[in-house]
Motif scaffolding. Structure first.
Motif, PDB file in Angstrom:
ATOM      1  N   ARG A  76      51.003   6.731 -29.075  1.00 16.13           N
ATOM      2  CA  ARG A  76      50.558   5.930 -27.874  1.00 16.13           C
ATOM      3  C   ARG A  76      51.344   6.387 -26.712  1.00 16.13           C
ATOM      4  O   ARG A  76      50.951   6.510 -25.584  1.00 16.13           O
ATOM      5  CB  ARG A  76      50.745   4.548 -28.506  1.00 16.13           C
ATOM      6  N   GLU A  77      52.706   6.439 -26.809  1.00 17.44           N
ATOM      7  CA  GLU A  77      53.594   6.936 -25.978  1.00 17.44           C
ATOM      8  C   GLU A  77      53.091   8.122 -25.253  1.00 17.44           C
ATOM      9  O   GLU A  77      53.155   8.336 -24.140  1.00 17.44           O
ATOM     10  CB  GLU A  77      54.868   6.695 -26.268  1.00 17.44           C
ATOM     11  N   LEU A  78      53.002   9.069 -26.305  1.00 15.63           N
ATOM     12  CA  LEU A  78      52.292  10.384 -25.825  1.00 15.63           C
ATOM     13  C   LEU A  78      51.277  10.531 -25.016  1.00 15.63           C
ATOM     14  O   LEU A  78      51.170  11.245 -23.840  1.00 15.63           O
ATOM     15  CB  LEU A  78      52.444  11.330 -26.952  1.00 15.63           C
ATOM     16  N   ASP A  79      50.053   9.855 -25.516  1.00 13.68           N
ATOM     17  CA  ASP A  79      49.025   9.682 -24.735  1.00 13.68           C
ATOM     18  C   ASP A  79      49.172   9.303 -23.256  1.00 13.68           C
ATOM     19  O   ASP A  79      48.364   9.678 -22.604  1.00 13.68           O
ATOM     20  CB  ASP A  79      48.273   8.923 -25.389  1.00 13.68           C
ATOM     21  N   ALA A  80      50.244   8.319 -23.165  1.00  9.58           N
ATOM     22  CA  ALA A  80      50.154   7.697 -21.783  1.00  9.58           C
ATOM     23  C   ALA A  80      50.852   8.814 -20.867  1.00  9.58           C
ATOM     24  O   ALA A  80      50.685   8.596 -19.626  1.00  9.58           O
ATOM     25  CB  ALA A  80      51.129   6.602 -21.830  1.00  9.58           C
ATOM     26  N   HIS A  81      51.504   9.952 -21.361  1.00 10.60           N
ATOM     27  CA  HIS A  81      51.994  10.940 -20.561  1.00 10.60           C
ATOM     28  C   HIS A  81      51.430  12.305 -20.751  1.00 10.60           C
ATOM     29  O   HIS A  81      52.170  13.481 -20.918  1.00 10.60           O
ATOM     30  CB  HIS A  81      53.551  11.030 -20.746  1.00 10.60           C
ATOM     31  N   ARG A  82      50.209  12.580 -21.369  1.00  6.62           N
ATOM     32  CA  ARG A  82      49.767  13.647 -21.975  1.00  6.62           C
ATOM     33  C   ARG A  82      49.974  14.633 -21.192  1.00  6.62           C
ATOM     34  O   ARG A  82      50.172  16.069 -21.945  1.00  6.62           O
ATOM     35  CB  ARG A  82      48.247  13.436 -22.326  1.00  6.62           C
ATOM     36  N   GLY A  83      49.830  14.768 -19.847  1.00  6.07           N
ATOM     37  CA  GLY A  83      49.757  16.052 -19.137  1.00  6.07           C
ATOM     38  C   GLY A  83      51.323  16.181 -18.487  1.00  6.07           C
ATOM     39  O   GLY A  83      51.564  17.370 -18.018  1.00  6.07           O
ATOM     40  N   GLU A  86      57.880  16.750 -20.538  1.00  7.52           N
ATOM     41  CA  GLU A  86      59.195  16.268 -20.544  1.00  7.52           C
ATOM     42  C   GLU A  86      58.953  14.697 -20.626  1.00  7.52           C
ATOM     43  O   GLU A  86      59.768  13.968 -21.307  1.00  7.52           O
ATOM     44  CB  GLU A  86      59.968  16.659 -19.548  1.00  7.52           C
ATOM     45  N   ALA A  87      58.004  14.171 -19.669  1.00 10.75           N
ATOM     46  CA  ALA A  87      58.022  12.615 -19.653  1.00 10.75           C
ATOM     47  C   ALA A  87      57.495  12.197 -20.991  1.00 10.75           C
ATOM     48  O   ALA A  87      57.746  11.077 -21.357  1.00 10.75           O
ATOM     49  CB  ALA A  87      56.875  12.259 -18.456  1.00 10.75           C
ATOM     50  N   ALA A  88      56.295  12.879 -21.697  1.00  4.82           N
ATOM     51  CA  ALA A  88      55.870  12.601 -22.818  1.00  4.82           C
ATOM     52  C   ALA A  88      57.039  12.409 -23.904  1.00  4.82           C
ATOM     53  O   ALA A  88      56.985  11.325 -24.757  1.00  4.82           O
ATOM     54  CB  ALA A  88      54.571  13.326 -23.244  1.00  4.82           C
ATOM     55  N   ALA A  89      57.830  13.521 -23.940  1.00  5.67           N
ATOM     56  CA  ALA A  89      58.923  13.338 -25.043  1.00  5.67           C
ATOM     57  C   ALA A  89      60.008  12.330 -24.704  1.00  5.67           C
ATOM     58  O   ALA A  89      60.376  11.750 -25.722  1.00  5.67           O
ATOM     59  CB  ALA A  89      59.597  14.947 -24.842  1.00  5.67           C
ATOM     60  N   ALA A  90      60.167  12.202 -23.422  1.00 13.01           N
ATOM     61  CA  ALA A  90      61.187  11.076 -23.102  1.00 13.01           C
ATOM     62  C   ALA A  90      60.465   9.716 -23.700  1.00 13.01           C
ATOM     63  O   ALA A  90      61.238   8.738 -23.931  1.00 13.01           O
ATOM     64  CB  ALA A  90      61.438  10.984 -21.632  1.00 13.01           C
ATOM     65  N   ALA A  91      59.245   9.496 -23.240  1.00 13.20           N
ATOM     66  CA  ALA A  91      58.489   8.204 -23.684  1.00 13.20           C
ATOM     67  C   ALA A  91      58.566   8.009 -25.235  1.00 13.20           C
ATOM     68  O   ALA A  91      58.982   6.969 -25.843  1.00 13.20           O
ATOM     69  CB  ALA A  91      57.247   8.122 -23.169  1.00 13.20           C
ATOM     70  N   GLY A  92      58.304   9.190 -25.917  1.00  9.60           N
ATOM     71  CA  GLY A  92      58.253   9.180 -27.361  1.00  9.60           C
ATOM     72  C   GLY A  92      59.453   8.997 -28.203  1.00  9.60           C
ATOM     73  O   GLY A  92      59.656   7.960 -28.832  1.00  9.60           O
TER      74      GLY A  92
END
Length: 206
Positions: A76-83, A86-92
């Protein structure tokens, strides 16, 4: 009939794991006994042994079940920053580390380790191959779809890096979940893009 039996068995396993979860969260892993789990689950000790065989098997199942729940939240966190890699990794990672702080079972694992009773901790470390395999398979499949421009070797290294560093920070926190997540995400991005592409925070990938 076979499907019915499978459903009953699945319910039984969940009943046992729920009972064990609450007992570990309340009293710790070291004092957990099969007889206590059976009582809390409302089943006989023989039924418990028939289904799981040992306390060790219950420990493995507990950790695996928690991991599966974590992976749902991570996606869910990755999907929120899919593009943005680095932001996706930080969120996950941030989600995982914060959940580890708040999760009663993880707290019990950490407390027992500090007291010298580290049996359950080994399922996150030395006996953790199923945990790593599950997490890395999920993240690798996700990365193939979300960031196709990352080559296969770099992707594999990045996935292993983020999983192992995250588990390391769960076991031995070095900073706040937010700061640790930021650092792990930056390292992971540099591994994924060794030539420097997409290594700026929030920079869109793909």
């Amino acid at each position: 009939m076979t499907r019915f039996r499978e459903s009953v068995r699945s319910l039984l396993r969940e009943q046992v794991l729920d009972a064990a979860y609450h007992l570990v969260a309340a009293d710790g892993w070291s004092v957990l006994r099969m007889a206590g789990i059976a009582r809390a689950a409302g089943i006989s000790r023989q039924t418990l042994y028939n289904e799981f065989g040992s306390k060790e098997a219950i420990g493995k199942a507990l950790v695996q079940r928690e991991l599966e729940g974590f992976l749902v939240g991570i996606q869910r966190e990755l999907d929120a920053h899919r593009g943005e890699l680095e932001a996706a990794a930080a969120a996950g990672v941030g989600y995982t580390l914060q959940q580890a702080v708040d999760n009663p079972l993880i707290k019990a694992i950490m407390l027992s380790a500090r007291g010298g009773e580290d049996d359950l901790l080994t399922y996150l470390t030395t006996r953790s191959q199923p945990v790593f395999d599950t997490a890395m398979a999920m993240l690798d499949a996700y990365a193939v779809d979300a960031w196709p421009d990352v080559d296969e070797e770099s992707r594999g290294l990045a996935v292993e890096t983020i999983v192992r560093l995250t588990v390391s920070h769960i076991v031995q926190p070095a900073a706040s979940p937010e700061e640790s997540a930021r650092r792990i995400a930056r390292i992971t991005t540099r591994v994924a893009y060794p030539e420097g592409r997409g290594d700026r925070p929030g920079h869109p990938i793909g």
